[in-house]
Scaffold this motif. Sequence first.
Motif, mmCIF file in Angstrom:
data_model
loop_
_atom_site.group_PDB
_atom_site.id
_atom_site.type_symbol
_atom_site.label_atom_id
_atom_site.label_comp_id
_atom_site.label_asym_id
_atom_site.label_seq_id
_atom_site.Cartn_x
_atom_site.Cartn_y
_atom_site.Cartn_z
ATOM 1 N N ALA A 1 0.834 -1.210 0.000
ATOM 2 C CA ALA A 1 0.000 0.000 0.000
ATOM 3 C C ALA A 1 0.865 1.255 0.000
ATOM 4 N N PHE A 2 1.955 1.220 0.717
ATOM 5 C CA PHE A 2 2.855 2.373 0.784
ATOM 6 C C PHE A 2 3.468 2.671 -0.580
ATOM 7 N N VAL A 3 3.962 1.647 -1.238
ATOM 8 C CA VAL A 3 4.591 1.832 -2.542
ATOM 9 C C VAL A 3 3.557 2.252 -3.582
ATOM 10 N N GLU A 4 2.372 1.679 -3.521
ATOM 11 C CA GLU A 4 1.313 2.042 -4.471
ATOM 12 C C GLU A 4 0.946 3.518 -4.357
ATOM 13 N N ALA A 5 1.075 4.072 -3.156
ATOM 14 C CA ALA A 5 0.744 5.482 -2.931
ATOM 15 C C ALA A 5 1.891 6.415 -3.304
ATOM 16 N N GLY A 6 3.016 5.857 -3.750
ATOM 17 C CA GLY A 6 4.146 6.682 -4.144
ATOM 18 C C GLY A 6 5.170 6.899 -3.059
ATOM 19 N N GLY A 7 5.060 6.174 -1.937
ATOM 20 C CA GLY A 7 6.037 6.287 -0.863
ATOM 21 C C GLY A 7 7.358 5.666 -1.248
ATOM 22 N N THR A 8 8.464 6.246 -0.769
ATOM 23 C CA THR A 8 9.784 5.726 -1.125
ATOM 24 C C THR A 8 10.671 5.424 0.078
ATOM 25 N N LEU A 9 10.510 6.144 1.183
ATOM 26 C CA LEU A 9 11.406 5.993 2.334
ATOM 27 C C LEU A 9 10.832 4.990 3.330
ATOM 28 N N ILE A 10 11.566 3.902 3.575
ATOM 29 C CA ILE A 10 11.158 2.858 4.519
ATOM 30 C C ILE A 10 12.215 2.768 5.603
ATOM 31 N N ASP A 11 11.796 2.967 6.849
ATOM 32 C CA ASP A 11 12.732 3.028 7.970
ATOM 33 C C ASP A 11 12.568 1.828 8.888
ATOM 34 N N ASN A 12 13.682 1.171 9.198
ATOM 35 C CA ASN A 12 13.672 0.000 10.061
ATOM 36 C C ASN A 12 14.764 0.147 11.120
ATOM 37 N N ALA A 13 14.962 -0.881 11.935
ATOM 38 C CA ALA A 13 16.043 -0.921 12.920
ATOM 39 C C ALA A 13 16.261 -2.367 13.320
ATOM 40 N N ASP A 14 17.506 -2.709 13.649
ATOM 41 C CA ASP A 14 17.780 -4.102 14.009
ATOM 42 C C ASP A 14 17.071 -4.513 15.296
ATOM 43 N N VAL A 15 16.801 -3.552 16.178
ATOM 44 C CA VAL A 15 16.196 -3.868 17.464
ATOM 45 C C VAL A 15 14.683 -4.090 17.369
ATOM 46 N N TYR A 16 14.060 -3.730 16.256
ATOM 47 C CA TYR A 16 12.616 -3.907 16.125
ATOM 48 C C TYR A 16 12.283 -5.396 16.102
ATOM 49 N N VAL A 17 11.617 -5.830 17.148
ATOM 50 C CA VAL A 17 11.218 -7.229 17.329
ATOM 51 C C VAL A 17 12.431 -8.145 17.167
ATOM 52 N N ASP A 18 13.560 -7.684 17.735
ATOM 53 C CA ASP A 18 14.781 -8.502 17.785
ATOM 54 C C ASP A 18 15.228 -8.969 16.400
#
Length: 335
Positions: free
Chosen positions: A38-55
Amino acid sequence: MELRKLGVDGPMVSRLALGCMTFGKEADEDAAFAILDAFVEAGGTLIDNADVYVDGRSEEILGRWLRNRPQQREGLVIASKGRFPVTGQPGAGLSRDYLHRALDASLRRLGVERIDIYQAHGPDPRVPLEEFAAFAAEATAAGKVAHIGVSNFAGWETALVHSQALRAGGPAPVSLQPQYSLLVREPEWEQLPATRALGMGTMVWGPLGAGWLTGKYRRDTDAPEGSRLGDDPNRGLEAFSRRGSDRTWRIIETLADVAAQHDLTSTHAALAWVTDRPGVTAALVGARTADQLRDCLQAADLHLDPAAVQVLDKVSEPPTPDYPYTFLTEISVWS
């Protein structure tokens, strides 16, 4: 969706960015895939993650989505972070050796050869910032990282790491990731001025105040079942005991009035306000479902009129300490 340049030297990124903290916990893999689509379909480009998210599981889910959608990778800006403990990664912190190991682990989980923006997830007082600067120079030289950023750094720490990075012969950080919203405007005192002065961009987290600015919570009423605070009223920074002040309720109620006057929801008005603040490049939004994300993305190209902004600015103005901030503002106009 509107694209903006992340600082002077960073990539072009979407005005609304996707935060992946829900992946693997509040959103299972199927839900996460639907959110990403859904994010990409709406034209979104920046995806932010982290190694600590849910281990590490959030990075793994994003990695599997990227492998299943190889045609999407070229147009996306993938960001991740390292600093905090993850199972199987001893020695957490900002030491040079640890960050190299953490970066390699994130690359494996994401299934990519390079992370577009790799960020220090927070300061580490045990380690001189020269170590992070040395790591940044080595990681970018090795082609494992395109750009460097920092998250949850104070203004002075951001300025210091910027200078240390240049001294180490590597690229300066392109971004800061602070918390910022109508409820949390203190970054205006130091963090946002620092990034603007240094030519850095910002991707702000918590633009909806962890749900407080969506209109789901009401004064003198229990949080609805299934909401973050309905599940855990004492959850982190957004706990009722920490955030349920009279100031918070005044902001929420004024936001609802402004939104209604403009035929908007509180969510859309809050996102429009924060994404047009001076120094803000992008706002990170998270979701448990694709429908929840689609609702947020309706604000992707929304701008409030000056009168509405003025009302929200006034009600959300934080009490500013006399020293140094009020005093410095006063003497700055002396001649």
